[in-house]
Scaffold this motif. Sequence first.
Motif, PDB file in Angstrom:
ATOM      1  N   ALA A 439       0.389  -1.475  -0.014  1.00 38.31           N
ATOM      2  CA  ALA A 439      -0.165   0.515   0.117  1.00 38.31           C
ATOM      3  C   ALA A 439       0.628   1.347   0.323  1.00 38.31           C
ATOM      4  CB  ALA A 439      -1.222   0.300   0.852  1.00 38.31           C
ATOM      5  N   ARG A 440       2.430   1.066   0.398  1.00 37.15           N
ATOM      6  CA  ARG A 440       3.019   2.498  -0.029  1.00 37.15           C
ATOM      7  C   ARG A 440       3.316   2.969  -1.179  1.00 37.15           C
ATOM      8  NH1 ARG A 440       8.313   1.737   3.955  1.00 37.15           N
ATOM      9  NH2 ARG A 440       8.113   3.993   4.071  1.00 37.15           N
ATOM     10  N   LEU A 441       2.947   2.766  -2.175  1.00 37.37           N
ATOM     11  CA  LEU A 441       2.700   2.656  -3.459  1.00 37.37           C
ATOM     12  C   LEU A 441       1.716   3.371  -3.586  1.00 37.37           C
ATOM     13  CD1 LEU A 441       3.786  -0.448  -5.192  1.00 37.37           C
ATOM     14  CD2 LEU A 441       4.946   1.567  -4.819  1.00 37.37           C
ATOM     15  N   ALA A 442       0.234   3.401  -2.686  1.00 37.29           N
ATOM     16  CA  ALA A 442      -0.784   3.809  -2.946  1.00 37.29           C
ATOM     17  C   ALA A 442      -0.340   5.647  -3.139  1.00 37.29           C
ATOM     18  CB  ALA A 442      -1.881   4.003  -2.661  1.00 37.29           C
ATOM     19  N   THR A 443       0.244   6.320  -3.454  1.00 36.29           N
ATOM     20  CA  THR A 443       0.568   7.733  -3.986  1.00 36.29           C
ATOM     21  C   THR A 443       1.477   8.007  -4.950  1.00 36.29           C
ATOM     22  OG1 THR A 443       1.777   9.546  -2.592  1.00 36.29           O
ATOM     23  CG2 THR A 443       3.008   7.320  -3.608  1.00 36.29           C
ATOM     24  N   ALA A 444       0.623   9.781  -5.517  1.00 35.24           N
ATOM     25  CA  ALA A 444       0.904  10.031  -6.515  1.00 35.24           C
ATOM     26  C   ALA A 444       2.094   9.787  -7.193  1.00 35.24           C
ATOM     27  CB  ALA A 444       0.385  11.278  -6.370  1.00 35.24           C
ATOM     28  N   GLY A 445       1.809   9.512  -8.648  1.00 36.98           N
ATOM     29  CA  GLY A 445       3.406   9.481  -9.459  1.00 36.98           C
ATOM     30  C   GLY A 445       3.423   8.411  -9.424  1.00 36.98           C
ATOM     31  N   THR A 446       3.934   6.841  -8.974  1.00 37.26           N
ATOM     32  CA  THR A 446       3.767   6.085  -8.887  1.00 37.26           C
ATOM     33  C   THR A 446       3.637   5.338  -9.718  1.00 37.26           C
ATOM     34  OG1 THR A 446       2.010   5.218  -7.359  1.00 37.26           O
ATOM     35  CG2 THR A 446       4.683   5.855  -6.121  1.00 37.26           C
ATOM     36  N   GLY A 447       2.809   5.179 -10.283  1.00 33.80           N
ATOM     37  CA  GLY A 447       2.148   4.893 -11.827  1.00 33.80           C
ATOM     38  C   GLY A 447       2.603   5.506 -13.291  1.00 33.80           C
ATOM     39  N   ASP A 448       3.340   6.415 -12.966  1.00 39.61           N
ATOM     40  CA  ASP A 448       4.143   7.300 -13.931  1.00 39.61           C
ATOM     41  C   ASP A 448       5.826   6.288 -13.978  1.00 39.61           C
ATOM     42  OD1 ASP A 448       1.841   9.171 -14.470  1.00 39.61           O
ATOM     43  OD2 ASP A 448       2.756  10.410 -13.091  1.00 39.61           O
ATOM     44  N   VAL A 449       5.881   6.155 -12.648  1.00 46.36           N
ATOM     45  CA  VAL A 449       7.790   5.749 -12.591  1.00 46.36           C
ATOM     46  C   VAL A 449       7.467   4.430 -13.511  1.00 46.36           C
ATOM     47  CG1 VAL A 449       9.197   4.591 -10.860  1.00 46.36           C
ATOM     48  CG2 VAL A 449       7.652   6.460 -10.930  1.00 46.36           C
ATOM     49  N   LEU A 450       5.760   3.477 -12.716  1.00 43.29           N
ATOM     50  CA  LEU A 450       5.731   2.526 -13.296  1.00 43.29           C
ATOM     51  C   LEU A 450       6.257   2.437 -14.843  1.00 43.29           C
ATOM     52  CD1 LEU A 450       5.714  -0.940 -13.754  1.00 43.29           C
ATOM     53  CD2 LEU A 450       2.603  -0.527 -13.588  1.00 43.29           C
ATOM     54  N   ALA A 451       5.330   3.246 -15.894  1.00 41.29           N
ATOM     55  CA  ALA A 451       5.020   3.482 -17.341  1.00 41.29           C
ATOM     56  C   ALA A 451       6.487   3.953 -17.696  1.00 41.29           C
ATOM     57  CB  ALA A 451       4.072   4.616 -17.782  1.00 41.29           C
ATOM     58  N   GLY A 452       6.871   4.635 -16.887  1.00 40.01           N
ATOM     59  CA  GLY A 452       8.716   5.440 -17.366  1.00 40.01           C
ATOM     60  C   GLY A 452       9.464   3.776 -17.721  1.00 40.01           C
ATOM     61  N   LEU A 453       9.610   2.419 -16.518  1.00 39.17           N
ATOM     62  CA  LEU A 453      10.191   1.662 -16.216  1.00 39.17           C
ATOM     63  C   LEU A 453       9.965   0.738 -17.223  1.00 39.17           C
ATOM     64  CD1 LEU A 453      11.981  -0.544 -14.458  1.00 39.17           C
ATOM     65  CD2 LEU A 453       9.994  -0.752 -12.744  1.00 39.17           C
ATOM     66  N   VAL A 454       8.652   0.517 -17.787  1.00 44.27           N
ATOM     67  CA  VAL A 454       8.290  -0.654 -18.928  1.00 44.27           C
ATOM     68  C   VAL A 454       8.717   0.279 -20.045  1.00 44.27           C
ATOM     69  CG1 VAL A 454       6.208  -1.106 -19.946  1.00 44.27           C
ATOM     70  CG2 VAL A 454       5.471  -1.240 -17.332  1.00 44.27           C
ATOM     71  N   GLY A 455       8.513   1.048 -20.242  1.00 48.74           N
ATOM     72  CA  GLY A 455       9.302   1.918 -21.870  1.00 48.74           C
ATOM     73  C   GLY A 455      10.261   1.569 -21.585  1.00 48.74           C
ATOM     74  N   ALA A 456      11.403   1.714 -20.796  1.00 50.90           N
ATOM     75  CA  ALA A 456      12.869   1.724 -20.621  1.00 50.90           C
ATOM     76  C   ALA A 456      13.416   0.058 -20.609  1.00 50.90           C
ATOM     77  CB  ALA A 456      13.595   2.278 -19.479  1.00 50.90           C
ATOM     78  N   TRP A 457      12.700  -1.078 -20.580  1.00 48.11           N
ATOM     79  CA  TRP A 457      12.856  -2.344 -20.671  1.00 48.11           C
ATOM     80  C   TRP A 457      12.274  -3.195 -22.119  1.00 48.11           C
ATOM     81  CZ3 TRP A 457      12.537  -5.145 -14.950  1.00 48.11           C
ATOM     82  CH2 TRP A 457      13.859  -5.173 -14.280  1.00 48.11           C
ATOM     83  N   LEU A 458      11.473  -2.095 -22.391  1.00 49.63           N
ATOM     84  CA  LEU A 458      10.834  -2.956 -23.981  1.00 49.63           C
ATOM     85  C   LEU A 458      11.231  -2.593 -24.464  1.00 49.63           C
ATOM     86  CD1 LEU A 458       7.135  -1.953 -23.428  1.00 49.63           C
ATOM     87  CD2 LEU A 458       8.244  -4.236 -23.187  1.00 49.63           C
TER      88      LEU A 458
END
Length: 502
Positions: A439-458
């Motif tokens: 639940a510590r991920l339930a804060t603004a911006g963590t989804g944007d971080v995930l999107a960038g991470l996925v983009g880098a690894w593709l």
Amino acid sequence: MALHRVDTRAPLPLFSAAAARQIEHRARDSLPAHTLMQRAGLSVARLALALAPHARTVWLACGPGNNGGDGLEAAVHLQQAGKSPVVTWLGDPDRVPPDSRASLQRARAAGVVFSGTPPPLAREDLCIDALLGMGGGQRSAEGLLATCIRWLRTANAPVLAVDLPSGLHSDTGHFAIDNEAIEIYFTLARAGFHAQNTLCLLTHKPGLWTGQGRDAAGHLWFDDLGIAVPTQEADAWLGAAPHARPRPHTAHKGSHGDVAVLGGAAGMAGAALLAGSAALYAGAGRVFVGLLDGATRMAADGQHPELMLRTPDTLPLRGATVVCGCGGGEQVAAWIPQVLAAPGPVVLDADALNALARDSALQALLRARGRRGQITVLTPHPLEAARLLGKTTAQVQADRLTAARQLARDSGAIIVLKGSGSIVAAPGMPPTINPTGNARLATAGTGDVLAGLVGAWLHDTTHAAEAAARTSAAVYAHGALADQWPAGTALTAGRLAAALHI
């Protein structure tokens, strides 16, 4: 394999209730009568003794079916171990299944105490929930069953659930029993009061890993009861820790791909900058960020020297993995046709998903990408998934696996349905449920971080199976950072991005 705590670093096959029942029937037919239930009961008793070695009293709430039979069998072993088991049995002697009848007779012969109410329990004692198992997702709680569930959820002693917490749907992780006791349980769990363990038997169940399953199951244990289960029959998989990706000494920034981030409308530039920063920290060679708010772009120049800020019309969409939508507002919709025309992988997040849900023409462009074999990843949270599917958020959350599969099938894209037990689904492939995160991920911006991470690894993949595997690995790594986060230290999206590593 013997009884053990579930290790979430390795991939695990997950089986639907229908598949699990077929496996159970085959196993029962291949063994002498009553063997499987005896093994299950012994496993429950062993774990009970390990979890509560100082318990004097163990209360077992046993249902009318084979889950209750496992509990009855456990009571025999606990009696033999010198404990004081007390059984509340909800069965009908005239309708009890044959295996459970044999365990009932063994429990009575062993002198186990039967009672219509639980005994007084101390903190060091133990409750065993053997009420429903896989049958709990298809019925309502009434009478003594509802009362037993309430007693279990409010007991002073910790609880060990056999196979599944009663009422939890094996396939969906949704509590199908509409009972005030369920709400009581979650209230106590949030307060840190209710200690819970679940011993999963024979097969791993997807409902323990997503939706309400994670909170309800607590610490997860597993025993295959000595049965070799064919993994090719799995309906889904639990995600595994990503492998290290060593880089050759001769590598240069061009070896690791470009990421182009498009988003950041007025007041939301931080979302695009977070996605860009995450892509850099995750190993992208170069990251371009096209902010839709030109004034913010000018102000941001120099504050993020690693990011190459561009106007949206000058972003290098053709030579990069494109991450689109982070903080994009309504402005981003006009750019999505160009993004979907890009030849490389595309990640659509946030406002790009909302635009997609509103526009059938964009949906057609997305499906065309899938038919061309191009890689697209959508990263919706439950509300965004509901908009894309034309459903309510409650409907999505009631069956997250089905929702993710349907989105993947309809769009031709890889889906990351975020939430407790995030699901990665791709057309024609078994979905993956992510075991990491909190639940510590339930804060603004963590989804944007995930999107960038996925983009880098593709950046260097063109194959759907590989892209789905890398997406799943990115989701795992993102959640694992939260699991490892130092206690007493605030987790913010910016800090999360900075903690990423190759």
